[in-house]
Motif scaffolding. Structure first.
Motif, PDB file in Angstrom:
ATOM      1  N   ILE A  33     116.532  28.802 107.138  1.00  0.00           N
ATOM      2  CA  ILE A  33     116.799  29.324 105.789  1.00  0.00           C
ATOM      3  C   ILE A  33     118.259  29.062 105.421  1.00  0.00           C
ATOM      4  O   ILE A  33     118.562  28.622 104.313  1.00  0.00           O
ATOM      5  N   THR A  34     119.160  29.304 106.360  1.00  0.00           N
ATOM      6  CA  THR A  34     120.580  29.058 106.110  1.00  0.00           C
ATOM      7  C   THR A  34     120.819  27.580 105.825  1.00  0.00           C
ATOM      8  O   THR A  34     121.550  27.231 104.895  1.00  0.00           O
ATOM      9  N   ARG A  35     120.189  26.719 106.616  1.00  0.00           N
ATOM     10  CA  ARG A  35     120.350  25.278 106.423  1.00  0.00           C
ATOM     11  C   ARG A  35     119.815  24.864 105.056  1.00  0.00           C
ATOM     12  O   ARG A  35     120.467  24.106 104.327  1.00  0.00           O
ATOM     13  N   LEU A  36     118.641  25.380 104.681  1.00  0.00           N
ATOM     14  CA  LEU A  36     118.073  25.047 103.371  1.00  0.00           C
ATOM     15  C   LEU A  36     118.940  25.586 102.238  1.00  0.00           C
ATOM     16  O   LEU A  36     119.131  24.913 101.213  1.00  0.00           O
ATOM     17  N   ALA A  37     119.470  26.802 102.407  1.00  0.00           N
ATOM     18  CA  ALA A  37     120.347  27.384 101.386  1.00  0.00           C
ATOM     19  C   ALA A  37     121.617  26.541 101.241  1.00  0.00           C
ATOM     20  O   ALA A  37     122.077  26.285 100.125  1.00  0.00           O
ATOM     21  N   GLN A  38     122.157  26.112 102.371  1.00  0.00           N
ATOM     22  CA  GLN A  38     123.355  25.270 102.339  1.00  0.00           C
ATOM     23  C   GLN A  38     123.050  23.951 101.631  1.00  0.00           C
ATOM     24  O   GLN A  38     123.835  23.501 100.789  1.00  0.00           O
ATOM     25  N   LYS A  39     121.906  23.366 101.944  1.00  0.00           N
ATOM     26  CA  LYS A  39     121.506  22.104 101.306  1.00  0.00           C
ATOM     27  C   LYS A  39     121.345  22.298  99.796  1.00  0.00           C
ATOM     28  O   LYS A  39     121.808  21.487  98.994  1.00  0.00           O
ATOM     29  N   ARG A  40     120.702  23.405  99.416  1.00  0.00           N
ATOM     30  CA  ARG A  40     120.494  23.693  97.987  1.00  0.00           C
ATOM     31  C   ARG A  40     121.839  23.918  97.291  1.00  0.00           C
ATOM     32  O   ARG A  40     122.049  23.430  96.177  1.00  0.00           O
ATOM     33  N   ALA A  41     122.745  24.622  97.953  1.00  0.00           N
ATOM     34  CA  ALA A  41     124.075  24.861  97.380  1.00  0.00           C
ATOM     35  C   ALA A  41     124.796  23.535  97.166  1.00  0.00           C
ATOM     36  O   ALA A  41     125.429  23.321  96.122  1.00  0.00           O
ATOM     37  N   GLU A  42     124.691  22.632  98.130  1.00  0.00           N
ATOM     38  CA  GLU A  42     125.323  21.321  97.995  1.00  0.00           C
ATOM     39  C   GLU A  42     124.714  20.546  96.823  1.00  0.00           C
ATOM     40  O   GLU A  42     125.442  19.893  96.064  1.00  0.00           O
ATOM     41  N   GLU A  43     123.378  20.630  96.673  1.00  0.00           N
ATOM     42  CA  GLU A  43     122.717  19.952  95.554  1.00  0.00           C
ATOM     43  C   GLU A  43     123.204  20.517  94.218  1.00  0.00           C
ATOM     44  O   GLU A  43     123.484  19.764  93.273  1.00  0.00           O
ATOM     45  N   ILE A  44     123.324  21.844  94.133  1.00  0.00           N
ATOM     46  CA  ILE A  44     123.781  22.490  92.891  1.00  0.00           C
ATOM     47  C   ILE A  44     125.211  22.063  92.575  1.00  0.00           C
ATOM     48  O   ILE A  44     125.534  21.750  91.422  1.00  0.00           O
ATOM     49  N   ILE A  45     126.056  22.022  93.613  1.00  0.00           N
ATOM     50  CA  ILE A  45     127.447  21.602  93.402  1.00  0.00           C
ATOM     51  C   ILE A  45     127.484  20.160  92.918  1.00  0.00           C
ATOM     52  O   ILE A  45     128.217  19.824  91.975  1.00  0.00           O
ATOM     53  N   GLU A  46     126.685  19.288  93.552  1.00  0.00           N
ATOM     54  CA  GLU A  46     126.645  17.879  93.126  1.00  0.00           C
ATOM     55  C   GLU A  46     126.174  17.766  91.680  1.00  0.00           C
ATOM     56  O   GLU A  46     126.741  17.000  90.895  1.00  0.00           O
TER      57      GLU A  46
END
Length: 149
Positions: free
Chosen positions: A89-102
Motif C-alpha cells: 500500500i505504501t509503495r502504491l501510494a508513493q507511486k500514485r503521489a509521484e504520478e500526481i506530482i508529474e
C-alpha cells in the motif's frame, strides 16, 4: 516406583541365597518370594495406570504444543502478510503521489507555455497596432509636411 523396589528385593534374595554346588541352583524362601510377587501384582496395576496416564499426558502436552506452534506460525504469517500488504500500500501510494506530482508539473508547464504564448500574442497584437499607429502618425506627418505651403 514400588515395583522396581520389589524386583530389587527379589534380586537380592536370589543373589544372597544359598546355592547348590555344581547345579547352579539356589535355595530361596518360597513364602518370601511369593509375598514379593503378590505385592508386585498389587502394585503393578497402579504403576501401569500411572505410566498410561503419563503417556497420555505426554501426548496431550505434545498436541497442545503442536497446536500452539501452529497458532504462532499462523499469527506470524498473518503479521507478515499485513506488513507486506502495508508495504505494498505504501509503495502504491508513493507511486500514485509521484504520478500526481508529474501530472502537476506537466500541467504547470502547459500553463506557463500557454501564458507565455498568450502574452506573446497580446504583445504581438499591441505591436501590430502600435506599428499601424506609428504608420498612421508618419502618414499624418507627411501629409502635414506636404500642406506647408
Amino acid at each position: 516406583m514400588n515395583v522396581l523396589r520389589l524386583l530389587d528385593e527379589l534380586e537380592d534374595i536370589v543373589e544372597n541365597s544359598s546355592t547348590i554346588p555344581f547345579a547352579g541352583k539356589a535355595l530361596v524362601d518360597r513364602g518370601e518370594i511369593l509375598d514379593i510377587i503378590k505385592e508386585i501384582r498389587i502394585q503393578l496395576p497402579d504403576e501401569v495406570k500411572q505410566a498410561q496416564w503419563i503417556k497420555e499426558e505426554r501426548q496431550r502436552i505434545l498436541v497442545d504444543a503442536q497446536q500452539e506452534a501452529e497458532s504462532i506460525m499462523k499469527d506470524a504469517r498473518t503479521h507478515i502478510e499485513e506488513m507486506v500488504e502495508k508495504d505494498e500500500i505504501t509503495r502504491l501510494a508513493q507511486k500514485r503521489a509521484e504520478e500526481i506530482i508529474e501530472q502537476g508539473q506537466a500541467h504547470a508547464k502547459e500553463i506557463r507555455i500557454g501564458a507565455r504564448q498568450y502574452a506573446d500574442d497580446l504583445l504581438a497584437g499591441i505591436e501590430e497596432r502600435l506599428d499601424q499607429l506609428g504608420n498612421t502618425v508618419k502618414q499624418n506627418r507627411k501629409e502635414l509636411k506636404g500642406m506647408k505651403g
